[in-house]
Design a protein around this motif. Structure first.
Motif, mmCIF file in Angstrom:
data_model
loop_
_atom_site.group_PDB
_atom_site.id
_atom_site.type_symbol
_atom_site.label_atom_id
_atom_site.label_comp_id
_atom_site.label_asym_id
_atom_site.label_seq_id
_atom_site.Cartn_x
_atom_site.Cartn_y
_atom_site.Cartn_z
ATOM 1 N N ASP A 12 112.736 62.806 0.149
ATOM 2 C CA ASP A 12 113.263 63.626 1.249
ATOM 3 C C ASP A 12 113.428 62.808 2.535
ATOM 4 O O ASP A 12 113.765 63.353 3.594
ATOM 5 N N GLY A 13 113.160 61.494 2.452
ATOM 6 C CA GLY A 13 113.353 60.625 3.609
ATOM 7 C C GLY A 13 112.309 60.770 4.697
ATOM 8 O O GLY A 13 112.539 60.371 5.836
ATOM 9 N N SER A 14 111.130 61.282 4.349
ATOM 10 C CA SER A 14 110.110 61.537 5.379
ATOM 11 C C SER A 14 109.197 60.344 5.658
ATOM 12 O O SER A 14 108.567 60.276 6.708
ATOM 13 N N PHE A 15 109.122 59.396 4.731
ATOM 14 C CA PHE A 15 108.278 58.227 4.964
ATOM 15 C C PHE A 15 108.660 57.076 4.037
ATOM 16 O O PHE A 15 109.324 57.252 3.015
ATOM 17 N N LYS A 16 108.213 55.884 4.450
ATOM 18 C CA LYS A 16 108.297 54.684 3.606
ATOM 19 C C LYS A 16 106.871 54.313 3.219
ATOM 20 O O LYS A 16 105.942 54.512 4.007
ATOM 21 N N LEU A 179 105.645 56.796 8.755
ATOM 22 C CA LEU A 179 106.361 58.067 8.856
ATOM 23 C C LEU A 179 107.713 57.880 9.526
ATOM 24 O O LEU A 179 107.858 57.074 10.453
ATOM 25 N N LEU A 180 108.696 58.623 9.068
ATOM 26 C CA LEU A 180 110.018 58.620 9.677
ATOM 27 C C LEU A 180 110.188 59.894 10.508
ATOM 28 O O LEU A 180 109.480 60.892 10.283
ATOM 29 N N PRO A 181 111.106 59.908 11.459
ATOM 30 C CA PRO A 181 111.237 61.037 12.402
ATOM 31 C C PRO A 181 111.407 62.401 11.750
ATOM 32 O O PRO A 181 110.975 63.419 12.296
ATOM 33 N N GLN A 182 112.048 62.436 10.568
ATOM 34 C CA GLN A 182 112.331 63.739 9.951
ATOM 35 C C GLN A 182 111.188 64.297 9.118
ATOM 36 O O GLN A 182 111.352 65.318 8.444
ATOM 37 N N THR A 190 99.974 66.999 3.431
ATOM 38 C CA THR A 190 99.710 66.506 2.073
ATOM 39 C C THR A 190 99.245 65.057 2.099
ATOM 40 O O THR A 190 98.279 64.686 1.432
ATOM 41 N N ILE A 191 99.927 64.238 2.887
ATOM 42 C CA ILE A 191 99.552 62.821 2.991
ATOM 43 C C ILE A 191 98.150 62.678 3.568
ATOM 44 O O ILE A 191 97.335 61.904 3.069
ATOM 45 N N GLU A 192 97.881 63.436 4.620
ATOM 46 C CA GLU A 192 96.564 63.367 5.249
ATOM 47 C C GLU A 192 95.467 63.749 4.262
ATOM 48 O O GLU A 192 94.410 63.106 4.205
ATOM 49 N N GLY A 221 101.925 65.056 -5.157
ATOM 50 C CA GLY A 221 102.551 66.291 -4.686
ATOM 51 C C GLY A 221 103.864 66.066 -3.951
ATOM 52 O O GLY A 221 104.513 67.023 -3.521
ATOM 53 N N ILE A 222 104.270 64.785 -3.792
ATOM 54 C CA ILE A 222 105.522 64.449 -3.093
ATOM 55 C C ILE A 222 106.339 63.514 -3.984
ATOM 56 O O ILE A 222 105.797 62.566 -4.564
ATOM 57 N N GLU A 223 107.623 63.756 -4.085
ATOM 58 C CA GLU A 223 108.487 62.888 -4.899
ATOM 59 C C GLU A 223 108.828 61.611 -4.145
ATOM 60 O O GLU A 223 109.253 61.655 -2.996
ATOM 61 N N VAL A 224 108.626 60.465 -4.822
ATOM 62 C CA VAL A 224 108.981 59.179 -4.213
ATOM 63 C C VAL A 224 109.862 58.386 -5.172
ATOM 64 O O VAL A 224 109.863 58.616 -6.379
ATOM 65 N N LYS A 225 110.600 57.464 -4.585
ATOM 66 C CA LYS A 225 111.482 56.601 -5.367
ATOM 67 C C LYS A 225 111.117 55.143 -5.093
ATOM 68 O O LYS A 225 111.067 54.717 -3.939
#
Length: 299
Positions: A12-16, A179-182, A190-192, A221-225
């Motif tokens: 979802d582009g929320s973090f690297k 974290l990215l701005p969005q 979830t990350i915390e 719990g989060i999809e990553v690529k």
């Protein structure tokens, strides 16, 4: 298992997120510099951080970390490039301090108070250097503070080096999440939660977990690529040719003095402890090259 780094991003582009295994890399540094445990941990953490921060380097780009504390270790200097190569040294490699009350190596006390400087040389006219005051000397906390303060990038950074009783490095690695701005609040929560359950990186690696496994723990719990997997290693760019050019650069008078007083020269690379010996004939050849360059300038 060979050392390597994994670069991934949330779908979802929320973090690297990046994770790296550096056990062999840090062990090579320990052997080259004859490091004692506290120095192994401090240098190993800094080298691991440089590889994580250098994941987006390209071409001839170089990232340099300088940790300048007032503790007994003195300065720590590390550089990494776009190829996943890292090198570094600590000013005082044989330092011993009692363990902390929790039984950990006293890296913070060994580093002391001072400043952290990170330089990104991207091939432009002037490299960019950011600086912050050290907050703990534990390296990970200091670099995370730098990322937030100097680069305005909210980040979670975990670095670990596990040293055996015979001084050898048995596990080393790290994790960086930016974290990215969005990023939405639900993702942050979830990350915390996942980070709060994360065991020390070094213990995970000792138990056989891979960088992919560590990323999966943090992003449960989060999809990553996964975008990239690449090898990393200790590698110094020094060479006999480069050091000969250094001798040429210091000039005829200095080289002549070495020849007359010592009959030769020995140069030790700070980054990798490799020794280069130049005998009488070698220095005579250097003088010939210096004179040849002088004649070309005159022409």
């Amino acid at each position: 298992m060979h050392d390597y780094l994994v670069r991934a991003v949330a779908k979802d582009g929320s973090f690297k997120i990046f994770s790296v295994l550096t056990t062999s890399t840090v062990e090579e540094a320990r052997q080259r510099h004859n490091l004692w445990p506290v120095a192994s941990a401090a240098l190993g953490r800094t080298m691991t951080a440089a590889l994580l921060l250098g994941t987006n380097l390209k071409g001839e780009d170089i990232l340099t970390i300088r940790v300048l504390g007032d503790g007994p270790l003195g300065a720590i200097l590390v550089s990494a490039n776009s190829k996943g190569e890292v090198r570094g040294y600590v000013q005082e490699p044989q330092v011993h301090l009692p363990s902390t009350p929790k039984g950990k190596l006293a890296v913070g006390a060994a580093v002391g108070k001072g400043f952290l400087h990170i330089t990104r040389d991207l091939g432009l006219k002037d490299p960019f250097t950011g600086s912050v005051e050290l907050v703990s000397g534990e390296i990970a906390e200091d670099i995370a503070h730098y990322l937030i303060t100097s680069e305005q990038t909210p980040s979670a950074l975990s670095l670990g080096v596990l040293v055996e009783t015979d001084n050898s490095v048995v596990a080393a690695g790290g994790l960086l999440l930016q974290l990215l701005p969005q990023a939405e609040q639900s993702v942050l929560d979830t990350i915390e939660k996942n980070l709060s359950k994360l065991p020390p990186i070094s213990s995970l690696i000792k138990d056989g977990e891979t960088p992919e496994d560590i990323i999966n723990r943090v992003t449960e719990g989060i999809e990553v690529k996964i975008l990239e997997t690449k090898p990393v290693c200790f590698c110094c760019q020094c060479s006999r040719e480069r050091l000969e050019n250094l001798l040429i650069g210091i000039g005829k008078e200095e080289v002549s003095s070495m020849l007359e007083e010592q009959g030769g020269a020995e140069i030790n690379c700070h980054f990798c402890s490799e020794r280069y010996t130049f005998d009488k004939k070698d220095l005579e050849n250097v003088l010939i090259k210096i004179e040849s360059q002088g004649k070309k300038k005159d022409d």
